[in-house]
Design an enzyme around this catalytic site. Sequence first.
Site, PDB file in Angstrom:
ATOM      1  N   HIS A   7       0.862  -1.193   0.000  1.00  0.00           N
ATOM      2  CA  HIS A   7       0.000   0.000   0.000  1.00  0.00           C
ATOM      3  C   HIS A   7       0.889   1.230   0.000  1.00  0.00           C
ATOM      4  O   HIS A   7       1.320   1.723   1.046  1.00  0.00           O
ATOM      5  CB  HIS A   7      -0.917  -0.031   1.239  1.00  0.00           C
ATOM      6  CG  HIS A   7      -1.942   1.074   1.261  1.00  0.00           C
ATOM      7  ND1 HIS A   7      -3.165   0.952   1.885  1.00  0.00           N
ATOM      8  CD2 HIS A   7      -1.929   2.325   0.751  1.00  0.00           C
ATOM      9  CE1 HIS A   7      -3.857   2.061   1.748  1.00  0.00           C
ATOM     10  NE2 HIS A   7      -3.108   2.931   1.070  1.00  0.00           N
ATOM     11  N   HIS A   9       1.399   4.850  -2.406  1.00  0.00           N
ATOM     12  CA  HIS A   9       1.060   5.740  -3.534  1.00  0.00           C
ATOM     13  C   HIS A   9       2.361   6.377  -3.998  1.00  0.00           C
ATOM     14  O   HIS A   9       2.991   7.104  -3.230  1.00  0.00           O
ATOM     15  CB  HIS A   9       0.075   6.820  -3.089  1.00  0.00           C
ATOM     16  CG  HIS A   9      -1.204   6.263  -2.549  1.00  0.00           C
ATOM     17  ND1 HIS A   9      -2.339   6.132  -3.315  1.00  0.00           N
ATOM     18  CD2 HIS A   9      -1.514   5.787  -1.312  1.00  0.00           C
ATOM     19  CE1 HIS A   9      -3.314   5.604  -2.564  1.00  0.00           C
ATOM     20  NE2 HIS A   9      -2.836   5.383  -1.350  1.00  0.00           N
ATOM     21  N   HIS A 187      -9.510   1.166  -1.598  1.00  0.00           N
ATOM     22  CA  HIS A 187      -9.465   1.769  -0.265  1.00  0.00           C
ATOM     23  C   HIS A 187     -10.893   1.733   0.295  1.00  0.00           C
ATOM     24  O   HIS A 187     -11.848   2.120  -0.392  1.00  0.00           O
ATOM     25  CB  HIS A 187      -9.046   3.241  -0.345  1.00  0.00           C
ATOM     26  CG  HIS A 187      -7.577   3.468  -0.563  1.00  0.00           C
ATOM     27  ND1 HIS A 187      -6.884   2.912  -1.596  1.00  0.00           N
ATOM     28  CD2 HIS A 187      -6.683   4.225   0.145  1.00  0.00           C
ATOM     29  CE1 HIS A 187      -5.606   3.311  -1.529  1.00  0.00           C
ATOM     30  NE2 HIS A 187      -5.460   4.113  -0.476  1.00  0.00           N
ATOM     31  N   GLU A 190     -11.253   3.586   5.652  1.00  0.00           N
ATOM     32  CA  GLU A 190     -10.191   4.461   6.176  1.00  0.00           C
ATOM     33  C   GLU A 190     -10.880   5.549   7.004  1.00  0.00           C
ATOM     34  O   GLU A 190     -10.675   5.652   8.207  1.00  0.00           O
ATOM     35  CB  GLU A 190      -9.384   5.069   5.022  1.00  0.00           C
ATOM     36  CG  GLU A 190      -8.273   6.019   5.465  1.00  0.00           C
ATOM     37  CD  GLU A 190      -7.525   6.680   4.296  1.00  0.00           C
ATOM     38  OE1 GLU A 190      -8.061   6.707   3.167  1.00  0.00           O
ATOM     39  OE2 GLU A 190      -6.411   7.198   4.536  1.00  0.00           O
ATOM     40  N   ASP A 268       1.747   4.002   2.863  1.00  0.00           N
ATOM     41  CA  ASP A 268       0.730   4.852   2.239  1.00  0.00           C
ATOM     42  C   ASP A 268       1.381   6.010   1.462  1.00  0.00           C
ATOM     43  O   ASP A 268       1.581   5.895   0.259  1.00  0.00           O
ATOM     44  CB  ASP A 268      -0.255   5.364   3.289  1.00  0.00           C
ATOM     45  CG  ASP A 268      -1.636   5.697   2.715  1.00  0.00           C
ATOM     46  OD1 ASP A 268      -1.843   5.494   1.516  1.00  0.00           O
ATOM     47  OD2 ASP A 268      -2.511   6.146   3.487  1.00  0.00           O
ATOM     48  N   ASP A 269       1.701   7.100   2.146  1.00  0.00           N
ATOM     49  CA  ASP A 269       2.314   8.276   1.509  1.00  0.00           C
ATOM     50  C   ASP A 269       3.493   8.712   2.391  1.00  0.00           C
ATOM     51  O   ASP A 269       3.395   9.686   3.145  1.00  0.00           O
ATOM     52  CB  ASP A 269       1.291   9.414   1.401  1.00  0.00           C
ATOM     53  CG  ASP A 269       0.083   9.007   0.585  1.00  0.00           C
ATOM     54  OD1 ASP A 269       0.183   8.974  -0.653  1.00  0.00           O
ATOM     55  OD2 ASP A 269      -0.960   8.695   1.189  1.00  0.00           O
TER      56      ASP A 269
HETATM   57  N1  ADE Z   1      -4.434   8.971  -2.010  1.00  0.00           N
HETATM   58  C1  ADE Z   1      -3.197   8.990  -1.514  1.00  0.00           C
HETATM   59  N2  ADE Z   1      -3.205   8.566  -0.241  1.00  0.00           N
HETATM   60  C2  ADE Z   1      -4.487   8.256   0.074  1.00  0.00           C
HETATM   61  C3  ADE Z   1      -5.127   7.746   1.219  1.00  0.00           C
HETATM   62  N3  ADE Z   1      -4.491   7.468   2.343  1.00  0.00           N
HETATM   63  N4  ADE Z   1      -6.468   7.585   1.168  1.00  0.00           N
HETATM   64  C4  ADE Z   1      -7.141   7.850   0.054  1.00  0.00           C
HETATM   65  N5  ADE Z   1      -6.576   8.320  -1.046  1.00  0.00           N
HETATM   66  C5  ADE Z   1      -5.256   8.520  -1.055  1.00  0.00           C
HETATM   67 ZN    ZN Z   2      -3.685   4.784   0.426  1.00  0.00          ZN
END
Ligand code: ADE
Ligand code: ZN
Length: 327
Positions: A7, A9, A187, A190, A268-269
Amino acid sequence: MPKAELHLHIEGTLEPEMMMTLARRNGVALPYASVEAVRQAYRFSSLQDFLDLYYTGMSVLRTREDFFDLTFAYLEKVAAQNVTHVEIFFDPQGHTERGVAFDTVLSGLTDALDKGRRDFGITSKLIMCFLRHLPEEQAFDTLKHACRCKEHIFAVGLDSTETGHPPSKFARVYAEARKEGFVPVAHAGEEGPPDYVREAIDILQVRRIDHGNRALEDPPLTARIVSEKIPLTVCPLSNQALQTCPDLTLHPLKRMLAAGLLVTVNSDDPSYFGGYVNENFVAIQQALSLTEDEIATLARNSFVASFMTDDDKAAALAGFDAFQARW
Ligand code: ADE
Ligand code: ZN
């Protein structure tokens, strides 16, 4: 430990230094005067608050070289963390909307992934996400591009603003994507309610849920996810940064493991949330006092939950077990 990241991005790996460099290289105006100013802006109150910044940040990505540099920098970082396999999300609509061609994005990514395999032995798959705040018609346009590039894109995903955009909004495009041979993930749970997780399973027929934290609020749903062995890709530092779980000592990961869910740890990011995959492991181990066995299970699960071929998965799991036995 050897591990996979499932996971991630790629646009969320854009570090402030690279953001400023690419802004200069491409003549893109940013609302930040310095790297420090970018970092200062990284205080989020919600998913939407983060997404506003995330889309601003990605506006510096314009050329094939930009996407190559972004992706290769991520692979270099995680090679040093003993990540051996990655399944990477990308958001083509975040780029095509700005006039960057789909093929520019994809060729930068795939060239970097090829070099990552040669230089570090990291294997990979690409997951193309639909932006859920946009209409389903635009997702269909994006799917058309993916159908031309099936050798490079393994799966489709769903990301961006969750609340108000349930999985059912994308029922038809997912049906088409499945028919075309793409593996579906999404997703869900969340920020959105357990019903969104149920819709992702029943309507989109996903093979993995990204996040899924809020499924725990619904015990029958949780029992079903356990019995159907649907993996959850959990992202602790993301949950903390986006205020879905501001206090990591209250994070559900340990309860998820205890419930028998097939959970994995991911970043994630990472550039926005303060850490790559190892920093996520360390933070959640400390917050929840996870045992060595729990940590090993989480890392092992990353291969079990991956979309590797059966042979590659068996080899990765044998390698993991040998590592654990030595350790
Ligand atoms: N795009 C990038 N990170 C995200 C996240 N955590 N949730 C939804 N969309 C995303
Ligand atoms: Zn994500």
